[in-house]
Design an enzyme around this catalytic site. Structure first.
Site, PDB file in Angstrom:
ATOM      1  N   SER A   1       0.852  -1.189   0.000  1.00  8.10           N
ATOM      2  CA  SER A   1       0.000   0.000   0.000  1.00  8.10           C
ATOM      3  C   SER A   1       0.898   1.253   0.000  1.00  8.10           C
ATOM      4  CB  SER A   1      -0.941  -0.071   1.211  1.00  8.10           C
ATOM      5  OG  SER A   1      -2.029   0.780   1.031  1.00  8.10           O
TER       6      SER A   1
ATOM      7  N   ASP B   1      -8.307  -5.130  -6.585  1.00  7.90           N
ATOM      8  CA  ASP B   1      -7.995  -4.102  -5.597  1.00  7.90           C
ATOM      9  C   ASP B   1      -8.245  -2.712  -6.183  1.00  7.90           C
ATOM     10  OD1 ASP B   1      -6.890  -2.438  -3.709  1.00  7.90           O
ATOM     11  OD2 ASP B   1      -4.808  -2.990  -4.152  1.00  7.90           O
TER      12      ASP B   1
ATOM     13  N   HIS C   1      -6.239  -6.284  -2.139  1.00  4.62           N
ATOM     14  CA  HIS C   1      -5.181  -5.377  -1.694  1.00  4.62           C
ATOM     15  C   HIS C   1      -4.072  -6.097  -0.908  1.00  4.62           C
ATOM     16  CE1 HIS C   1      -3.872  -1.288  -1.028  1.00  4.62           C
ATOM     17  NE2 HIS C   1      -3.890  -1.400   0.276  1.00  4.62           N
TER      18      HIS C   1
END
Ligand SMILES: *[C@@H]1O[C@H](CO)[C@@H](O)[C@H](O)[C@H]1NC(C)=O
Ligand SMILES: *[C@@H]1O[C@H](CO)[C@@H](O)[C@H](O)[C@H]1NC(C)=O
Ligand SMILES: *[C@@H]1O[C@H](CO)[C@@H](O)[C@H](O)[C@H]1NC(C)=O
Length: 512
Positions: free
Chosen positions: A183, A445, A470
């Site tokens: 991320s 995602d 994700h």
């Protein structure tokens, strides 16, 4: 600096004590919940294995302002070390970067990169991001302090930690250091290689949003198409049902006090829903609930997968009434609320503002104020619903989200627009000219649209994993992992082998 055994058992359950407020907060709490779930299962495994060493916790003294040598103030940055697999001074070092939350000891024990360490003989170090977790400078989170919170500061920390840790562990100067992150921390991993190629040999960037964007309407485009994806339990009907459920919530919000009171009871809202701004928070939070099911689809500890959500939304499909779909959304909200340990959901804008204004370092590791500050000063990432394909009409539009930056930090909308542009020109957005970076994404995602999903050349490669959510590639392996996820993990491993071989050749060439 220095190292001591980890007192990490007590810190696992703090997050759920906090009252949920705001839609971004729901997503962040889901992420933290999933991380903690995986952490506690890694804890179980560690204890079962008995003799396995626990990771060690250490602290580095870092300059608060790395860009001003006259400023002598410093803060303590936490790191975790797992040295059980390290092949010795010449072996590789895997530097797992923390992002916008606490970094747990599991970051060096389980999932990738830790799972790759035994075969590759790597030392695994996890570095918590400044201003998050326990790495918050003394003095708290007021504006004068937050000036020292940015991705650029975090990268300066990576560079100085890399040098300090090499001295501390006596790592040979020719050992390759490889950055990992997921991320926002994935973006940091890519940028660390981009900005410090002399210190970082290569990076694996998972689900890394390297393009900053003010109005992140594409998030809901992916949510919409994922809800229709039959491979993960979605369908065209499911997306239509989600739309219908939202339309029903809106109808009830507009239908007067009695309908609002009923809605409040049914959705488990903490307070009344008569203010327009609170109604917008409600819709935003419900959208985040659906977005969260997509973003964390299929992950251990996720309260709701796309398949389960669609099952709930379509339970009354034969009935074809909007209120039947609404009933499904209501049950979905209850499931998520229960698994996050919340007794009610706060939809109060005033409460969101008050929480974000609180400058006391948070007891929980979630770091809402700090991350919100980074969105206002670097990244934007405000999820909206402005495209015709978006299933959730009437969501809070961009201006109301930007207004929050003004209310909390006194930052104007125009400054946020400029900040986002500056971030993209500083790092290069999606065409950053880094070498030896592997970008890994899942095509379910919503964040993958801000990352690099196509190989840009021989030294900047990309994996786009079908039906993965994700950061799924970083999660510990499970028997239920899809063949495409297994294949992707295999490719990541092969890429690392290739890089380590290259590093070895360079060591020989340089006569080390
Ligand atoms: C650098 O730090 C010194 C000492 O704290 C301070 O007086 C000076 O204003 C700082 N310079 C900048 C550009 O922040
Ligand atoms: C550090 O490593 C070198 C070899 O790379 C070795 O000669 C030296 O004794 C080590 N020093 C310490 C303090 O471990
Ligand atoms: C359809 O759903 C509504 C609301 O849940 C309910 O009142 C109605 O009786 C249902 N109709 C049928 C035919 O099941």
């Amino acid at each position: 600096m220095g190292i001591r055994p980890a007192p990490w058992l007590g810190s696992l359950l703090l997050v759920s004590l906090w009252r949920l407020s705001g839609s971004a907060s729901l997503l962040r709490r889901l992420g933290a919940h999933i991380q903690q779930f995986q952490e506690s299962s890694s804890l179980g495994l560690g204890l079962d294995a008995g003799a396995r060493a626990l990771p060690k916790e250490g602290w580095l003294q870092q300059p608060l302002d790395p860009f001003n040598a006259s400023d002598r103030r410093s803060f303590l940055q936490r790191y975790w070390v797992n040295d059980q697999h390290w092949a010795g001074q010449d072996g590789p070092v895997f530097l797992h970067l923390g992002g916008e939350g606490s970094l747990w000891p599991g970051s060096v024990m389980r999932g990738h990169p830790a799972a790759l360490a035994p075969v590759l003989g790597a030392l695994v170090v996890g570095l918590e991001h400044r201003f998050y977790g326990l790495s918050i400078p003394i003095g708290g989170l007021d504006m004068a302090q937050l000036r020292f919170l940015s991705s650029r500061h975090a990268l300066a920390d990576v560079a100085s930690a890399r040098l300090a840790l090499a001295r501390l562990f006596n790592v040979s100067s020719s050992s390759p250091w490889i950055c990992f992150g997921g991320s926002y921390a994935g973006a940091l991993a890519a940028w660390a290689r981009l900005k410090f190629p002399h210190l970082i040999f290569a990076s694996v960037a998972s689900s890394a949003p390297v393009r900053a964007v003010l109005d992140f309407s594409e998030y809901n485009d992916v949510v919409s198409s994922s809800l229709m994806n039959t491979a993960i339990g979605g369908s065209r009907e499911c997306r239509t049902a989600a739309s219908a459920a939202f339309a029903e919530v809106e109808r009830r919000l507009r239908s007067g006090k009695a309908a609002q009171t009923q809605l409040r009871a049914e959705l488990g809202a903490c307070g009344p829903l008569d203010r327009i701004e609170d109604q917008a928070e409600l819709l935003g939070t419900l959208q985040a609930l659906v977005g969260g099911a997509v973003q964390y689809d299929g992950q251990a500890g996720a309260p709701l997968s796309v398949r389960q959500l669609c099952g709930l939304l379509l339970a009354g499909w034969s009935n074809r009434s909007r209120s039947a779909h609404y009933g499904g959304l209501r049950r979905a909200a209850q499931i998520v609320m229960r698994s996050l340990g919340q007794r009610c959901l706060s939809f109060s804008r005033a409460e969101t503002v008050a929480q974000l204004r609180n400058t006391e370092p948070p007891v929980s590791g979630v770091g809402d104020r700090q991350w919100f500050y980074q969105t206002c000063t670097e990244f934007g990432f405000y999820v909206t619903c402005e495209d015709p394909g978006c299933p959730f009409s009437q969501l809070p539009a961009l201006p109301s989200q930007l207004d929050l930056c003004e209310q909390v930090f006194g930052l104007s909308a125009s400054s946020i627009v400029r900040a986002v542009d500056q971030t993209n020109s500083y790092y290069g957005g999606q065409i950053l000219e880094a070498t030896q970076v592997l970008f890994v994404n899942g095509d379910m995602d919503p964040w993958h649209v801000l990352s690099v999903t196509r190989t840009l050349g021989p030294s900047e490669s990309a994996l786009l994993i079908p039906t993965a959510s994700h950061c799924l590639d970083m999660a510990p392996e499970r028997p239920s992992d899809s063949p495409s996820l297994r294949l992707a993990r295999q490719k990541i491993f092969q890429q690392l082998q290739t890089w380590l071989k290259l590093a070895k050749e360079l060591q020989i060439k340089n006569g080390i």
